[in-house]
Design a protein around this motif. Structure first.
Motif, short mmCIF file in Angstrom:
data_model
loop_
_atom_site.label_atom_id
_atom_site.label_comp_id
_atom_site.label_asym_id
_atom_site.label_seq_id
_atom_site.Cartn_x
_atom_site.Cartn_y
_atom_site.Cartn_z
N UNK A 71 0.83 -1.20 0.00
CA UNK A 71 0.00 0.00 0.00
C UNK A 71 0.87 1.26 0.00
N UNK A 72 1.92 1.27 0.81
CA UNK A 72 2.84 2.42 0.85
C UNK A 72 3.53 2.62 -0.49
N UNK A 73 3.96 1.53 -1.12
CA UNK A 73 4.64 1.62 -2.41
C UNK A 73 3.70 2.14 -3.49
N UNK A 74 2.45 1.72 -3.46
CA UNK A 74 1.46 2.22 -4.42
C UNK A 74 1.28 3.72 -4.23
N UNK A 75 1.10 4.15 -2.98
CA UNK A 75 0.95 5.58 -2.70
C UNK A 75 2.16 6.37 -3.18
N UNK A 76 3.35 5.88 -2.90
CA UNK A 76 4.58 6.59 -3.29
C UNK A 76 4.70 6.68 -4.81
N UNK A 77 4.41 5.59 -5.51
CA UNK A 77 4.53 5.59 -6.97
C UNK A 77 3.54 6.56 -7.61
N UNK A 78 2.30 6.56 -7.12
CA UNK A 78 1.28 7.45 -7.68
C UNK A 78 1.62 8.90 -7.38
N UNK A 79 2.08 9.18 -6.15
CA UNK A 79 2.45 10.56 -5.78
C UNK A 79 3.64 11.08 -6.56
N UNK A 80 4.55 10.20 -6.97
CA UNK A 80 5.75 10.64 -7.67
C UNK A 80 5.50 10.90 -9.16
N UNK A 81 4.41 10.39 -9.69
CA UNK A 81 4.07 10.60 -11.10
C UNK A 81 3.25 11.89 -11.25
N UNK A 82 3.25 12.48 -12.43
CA UNK A 82 2.39 13.65 -12.64
C UNK A 82 0.92 13.32 -12.38
N UNK A 83 0.22 14.22 -11.74
CA UNK A 83 -1.18 14.00 -11.39
C UNK A 83 -1.98 13.66 -12.64
N UNK A 84 -2.80 12.63 -12.57
CA UNK A 84 -3.67 12.23 -13.67
C UNK A 84 -3.02 11.38 -14.73
N UNK A 85 -1.71 11.14 -14.63
CA UNK A 85 -1.01 10.39 -15.67
C UNK A 85 -1.61 9.01 -15.91
N UNK A 86 -1.99 8.32 -14.84
CA UNK A 86 -2.55 6.96 -14.97
C UNK A 86 -4.04 6.93 -14.64
N UNK A 87 -4.71 8.07 -14.72
CA UNK A 87 -6.12 8.19 -14.40
C UNK A 87 -7.01 7.53 -15.45
#
Length: 90
Positions: A71-87
């Motif tokens: 869960x922490x790794x998922x949060x970190x990966x999503x936060x490090x990418x530009x917002x909406x990139x994988x939306x």
């Protein structure tokens, strides 16, 4: 001790099983006895597409420490990418 507490959610994605890639439509997270992991209880995570039958499932059986690390790794990966990139709305 079985908790019988289950968290279900809908999702859009893909998973790879024995027959190859398939679309996913729902996820389930629960703490219970594992089928394969060598522990008395695990955090079990299932990604499924019930419309494709029982084989359209990707299952995880993790210790609570490893589930929280995931869960922490998922949060970190999503936060490090530009917002909406994988939306869904990309």
């Amino acid at each position: 001790m079985c908790t019988y507490l289950t968290e279900k959610f809908t999702l859009e994605g893909s998973g790879k099983g024995a027959r190859g890639w398939f679309r996913l439509s729902e996820g389930t997270v629960y703490v219970d006895h594992p089928v394969h992991a060598p522990y008395g209880h695990t955090v079990n995570i299932d990604f499924r597409n019930p419309g494709l039958g029982a084989s359209a499932r990707v299952a995880l059986e993790l210790t609570e420490e490893d589930a929280l690390a995931l869960a922490d790794a998922i949060h970190a990966a999503v936060k490090s990418a530009p917002a909406g990139l994988a939306s869904r709305n990309q």
